[in-house]
Design a protein around this motif. Structure first.
Motif, PDB file in Angstrom:
ATOM      1  N   PRO A 128      50.424  38.506  48.102  1.00  0.00           N
ATOM      2  CA  PRO A 128      49.892  39.733  47.121  1.00  0.00           C
ATOM      3  C   PRO A 128      49.963  39.431  45.653  1.00  0.00           C
ATOM      4  CG  PRO A 128      51.557  40.494  49.270  1.00  0.00           C
ATOM      5  CD  PRO A 128      51.834  39.483  48.431  1.00  0.00           C
ATOM      6  N   GLU A 129      50.822  38.516  44.928  1.00  0.00           N
ATOM      7  CA  GLU A 129      50.578  38.573  44.212  1.00  0.00           C
ATOM      8  C   GLU A 129      49.231  37.296  43.232  1.00  0.00           C
ATOM      9  OE1 GLU A 129      53.575  40.195  43.995  1.00  0.00           O
ATOM     10  OE2 GLU A 129      53.794  38.184  44.883  1.00  0.00           O
ATOM     11  N   MET A 130      49.470  36.254  44.581  1.00  0.00           N
ATOM     12  CA  MET A 130      48.364  35.117  44.318  1.00  0.00           C
ATOM     13  C   MET A 130      47.358  35.910  44.502  1.00  0.00           C
ATOM     14  SD  MET A 130      50.079  32.072  46.033  1.00  0.00           S
ATOM     15  CE  MET A 130      48.414  31.090  46.098  1.00  0.00           C
ATOM     16  N   GLU A 131      46.925  36.633  45.307  1.00  0.00           N
ATOM     17  CA  GLU A 131      45.834  36.923  46.347  1.00  0.00           C
ATOM     18  C   GLU A 131      45.029  37.833  45.275  1.00  0.00           C
ATOM     19  OE1 GLU A 131      45.933  38.720  50.077  1.00  0.00           O
ATOM     20  OE2 GLU A 131      47.438  37.388  50.488  1.00  0.00           O
ATOM     21  N   ALA A 132      45.738  38.971  44.200  1.00  0.00           N
ATOM     22  CA  ALA A 132      45.441  39.819  43.360  1.00  0.00           C
ATOM     23  C   ALA A 132      44.814  39.234  41.931  1.00  0.00           C
ATOM     24  CB  ALA A 132      46.717  40.804  42.726  1.00  0.00           C
ATOM     25  N   PHE A 133      45.808  37.420  41.332  1.00  0.00           N
ATOM     26  CA  PHE A 133      45.124  36.920  41.019  1.00  0.00           C
ATOM     27  C   PHE A 133      44.141  36.345  40.742  1.00  0.00           C
ATOM     28  CE2 PHE A 133      44.329  32.448  38.802  1.00  0.00           C
ATOM     29  CZ  PHE A 133      44.284  33.094  37.418  1.00  0.00           C
ATOM     30  N   PHE A 134      43.458  35.783  42.251  1.00  0.00           N
ATOM     31  CA  PHE A 134      42.387  35.019  42.317  1.00  0.00           C
ATOM     32  C   PHE A 134      40.973  36.236  42.296  1.00  0.00           C
ATOM     33  CE2 PHE A 134      45.248  31.262  43.695  1.00  0.00           C
ATOM     34  CZ  PHE A 134      45.138  30.283  42.730  1.00  0.00           C
ATOM     35  N   ALA A 135      41.683  37.196  43.210  1.00  0.00           N
ATOM     36  CA  ALA A 135      40.539  38.564  42.976  1.00  0.00           C
ATOM     37  C   ALA A 135      40.433  38.931  41.263  1.00  0.00           C
ATOM     38  CB  ALA A 135      41.115  39.430  44.056  1.00  0.00           C
ATOM     39  N   SER A 136      40.654  38.869  40.739  1.00  0.00           N
ATOM     40  CA  SER A 136      40.562  39.238  39.627  1.00  0.00           C
ATOM     41  C   SER A 136      39.855  38.032  38.333  1.00  0.00           C
ATOM     42  CB  SER A 136      41.818  39.524  38.717  1.00  0.00           C
ATOM     43  OG  SER A 136      42.473  38.393  38.413  1.00  0.00           O
ATOM     44  N   VAL A 137      39.578  36.861  39.095  1.00  0.00           N
ATOM     45  CA  VAL A 137      39.102  35.601  38.371  1.00  0.00           C
ATOM     46  C   VAL A 137      37.474  35.943  38.090  1.00  0.00           C
ATOM     47  CG1 VAL A 137      38.358  33.619  38.682  1.00  0.00           C
ATOM     48  CG2 VAL A 137      41.119  33.652  38.522  1.00  0.00           C
ATOM     49  N   GLU A 138      37.036  36.129  36.491  1.00  0.00           N
ATOM     50  CA  GLU A 138      35.949  35.825  36.439  1.00  0.00           C
ATOM     51  C   GLU A 138      35.409  34.774  36.507  1.00  0.00           C
ATOM     52  OE1 GLU A 138      32.279  38.283  33.524  1.00  0.00           O
ATOM     53  OE2 GLU A 138      34.582  38.576  33.440  1.00  0.00           O
ATOM     54  N   SER A 139      34.561  34.180  37.184  1.00  0.00           N
ATOM     55  CA  SER A 139      33.662  32.840  37.453  1.00  0.00           C
ATOM     56  C   SER A 139      32.842  32.650  36.474  1.00  0.00           C
ATOM     57  CB  SER A 139      32.863  32.065  38.796  1.00  0.00           C
ATOM     58  OG  SER A 139      33.201  30.797  39.110  1.00  0.00           O
ATOM     59  N   TYR A 140      33.138  31.603  35.694  1.00  0.00           N
ATOM     60  CA  TYR A 140      31.645  31.421  34.676  1.00  0.00           C
ATOM     61  C   TYR A 140      31.601  30.024  35.421  1.00  0.00           C
ATOM     62  CZ  TYR A 140      33.807  34.701  31.736  1.00  0.00           C
ATOM     63  OH  TYR A 140      34.634  35.233  30.825  1.00  0.00           O
ATOM     64  N   GLN A 141      31.182  29.781  36.269  1.00  0.00           N
ATOM     65  CA  GLN A 141      31.540  27.683  37.168  1.00  0.00           C
ATOM     66  C   GLN A 141      29.365  28.557  37.842  1.00  0.00           C
ATOM     67  OE1 GLN A 141      33.554  25.808  39.904  1.00  0.00           O
ATOM     68  NE2 GLN A 141      32.163  26.948  41.633  1.00  0.00           N
ATOM     69  N   HIS A 142      28.710  27.953  37.771  1.00  0.00           N
ATOM     70  CA  HIS A 142      27.476  27.575  38.480  1.00  0.00           C
ATOM     71  C   HIS A 142      27.423  27.805  39.214  1.00  0.00           C
ATOM     72  CE1 HIS A 142      23.248  26.006  39.306  1.00  0.00           C
ATOM     73  NE2 HIS A 142      22.928  26.701  37.923  1.00  0.00           N
ATOM     74  N   PRO A 143      26.336  28.838  40.096  1.00  0.00           N
ATOM     75  CA  PRO A 143      26.336  29.007  41.113  1.00  0.00           C
ATOM     76  C   PRO A 143      25.915  28.399  41.971  1.00  0.00           C
ATOM     77  CG  PRO A 143      24.431  29.571  40.193  1.00  0.00           C
ATOM     78  CD  PRO A 143      25.519  30.232  39.365  1.00  0.00           C
ATOM     79  N   ASP A 144      26.069  27.945  43.560  1.00  0.00           N
ATOM     80  CA  ASP A 144      25.836  27.159  44.385  1.00  0.00           C
ATOM     81  C   ASP A 144      24.193  26.967  44.802  1.00  0.00           C
ATOM     82  OD1 ASP A 144      28.125  25.875  44.096  1.00  0.00           O
ATOM     83  OD2 ASP A 144      28.919  26.805  46.101  1.00  0.00           O
ATOM     84  N   HIS A 145      23.966  27.387  44.335  1.00  0.00           N
ATOM     85  CA  HIS A 145      21.929  27.615  43.942  1.00  0.00           C
ATOM     86  C   HIS A 145      21.531  26.430  43.166  1.00  0.00           C
ATOM     87  CE1 HIS A 145      21.039  30.657  42.371  1.00  0.00           C
ATOM     88  NE2 HIS A 145      22.749  31.144  43.047  1.00  0.00           N
ATOM     89  N   ASP A 146      19.981  26.824  43.059  1.00  0.00           N
ATOM     90  CA  ASP A 146      19.541  26.404  41.902  1.00  0.00           C
ATOM     91  C   ASP A 146      18.924  27.143  40.812  1.00  0.00           C
ATOM     92  OD1 ASP A 146      18.682  23.213  42.070  1.00  0.00           O
ATOM     93  OD2 ASP A 146      17.532  23.393  43.790  1.00  0.00           O
ATOM     94  N   THR A 147      18.825  27.211  39.669  1.00  0.00           N
ATOM     95  CA  THR A 147      18.686  28.041  38.834  1.00  0.00           C
ATOM     96  C   THR A 147      17.162  27.689  37.466  1.00  0.00           C
ATOM     97  OG1 THR A 147      20.580  27.891  37.091  1.00  0.00           O
ATOM     98  CG2 THR A 147      21.257  28.844  38.863  1.00  0.00           C
ATOM     99  N   ALA A 148      16.652  28.638  37.426  1.00  0.00           N
ATOM    100  CA  ALA A 148      15.745  28.127  36.464  1.00  0.00           C
ATOM    101  C   ALA A 148      16.162  28.116  35.139  1.00  0.00           C
ATOM    102  CB  ALA A 148      14.898  29.409  36.220  1.00  0.00           C
ATOM    103  N   GLU A 149      17.298  28.365  34.273  1.00  0.00           N
ATOM    104  CA  GLU A 149      17.991  27.964  33.126  1.00  0.00           C
ATOM    105  C   GLU A 149      19.712  28.611  33.574  1.00  0.00           C
ATOM    106  OE1 GLU A 149      18.108  30.888  30.393  1.00  0.00           O
ATOM    107  OE2 GLU A 149      16.039  31.742  31.404  1.00  0.00           O
ATOM    108  N   TRP A 150      20.714  27.850  32.671  1.00  0.00           N
ATOM    109  CA  TRP A 150      21.878  27.763  32.940  1.00  0.00           C
ATOM    110  C   TRP A 150      22.091  27.310  31.281  1.00  0.00           C
ATOM    111  CZ3 TRP A 150      24.229  30.920  35.987  1.00  0.00           C
ATOM    112  CH2 TRP A 150      25.862  30.739  36.069  1.00  0.00           C
TER     113      TRP A 150
END
Length: 155
Positions: A128-150
């Motif tokens: 439960p601790e691991m799941e809570a940690f990963f659920a709380s992570v805010e990703s700054y990673q580029h999304p898996d699709h093209d973007t006009a700018e990043w």
């Protein structure tokens, strides 16, 4: 070769590509691929250079041998390409949909780590601790699709 155009790029979004006419996906167990990926092997798919476009940025290159250059994002370090005298291969994990590029062959199997065949026999671990940690992570990673700018201007 797959005719469908597929896109991908690095983790931070500084380098993006679009590739058509992909060849056979593979995994390589050589020590240079292990080092490039910091992992147990490298997973690649052959790309037709005439149908490969770097749509944002360009990979930085490291000459890992007299015949090979390794392409990566100079900003975030994501492995992107393997350039050799026969052409170019792209890192499967860098594609927006890596699940569509299942490796068909293994190369340099004599360099395979001795325990790799038993890796997925290991028990899965979660808490439960691991799941809570990963659920709380805010990703700054580029999304898996093209973007006009990043990154986005409001970031």
């Amino acid at each position: 070769m797959a005719e469908t155009a597929r896109s991908g790029g690095c983790q931070c979004g500084a380098v993006r590509f679009r590739a058509e006419k992909l060849g056979r996906p593979s995994i390589c167990h050589c020590r240079m691929c292990q080092k490039q990926f910091g992992n147990f092997f490298g997973a690649f798919v052959t790309a037709d250079q005439a149908h490969l476009t770097w749509t944002r940025g360009q990979p930085s290159l490291f000459r890992s041998s007299a015949k090979v250059k390794r392409g990566f994002c100079g900003k975030c370090g994501t492995p992107l390409a393997y350039l050799h005298p026969g052409g170019v291969e792209l890192a499967i994990g860098a594609f927006d949909q890596p699940e569509l590029l299942e490796p068909q062959v293994q190369v340099n199997v004599d360099k395979r780590l001795p325990w790799i065949d038993h890796l997925f026999e290991k028990p899965a671990h979660s808490s439960p601790e691991m799941e809570a940690f990963f659920a709380s992570v805010e990703s700054y990673q580029h999304p898996d699709h093209d973007t006009a700018e990043w990154p986005p201007k409001d970031a």
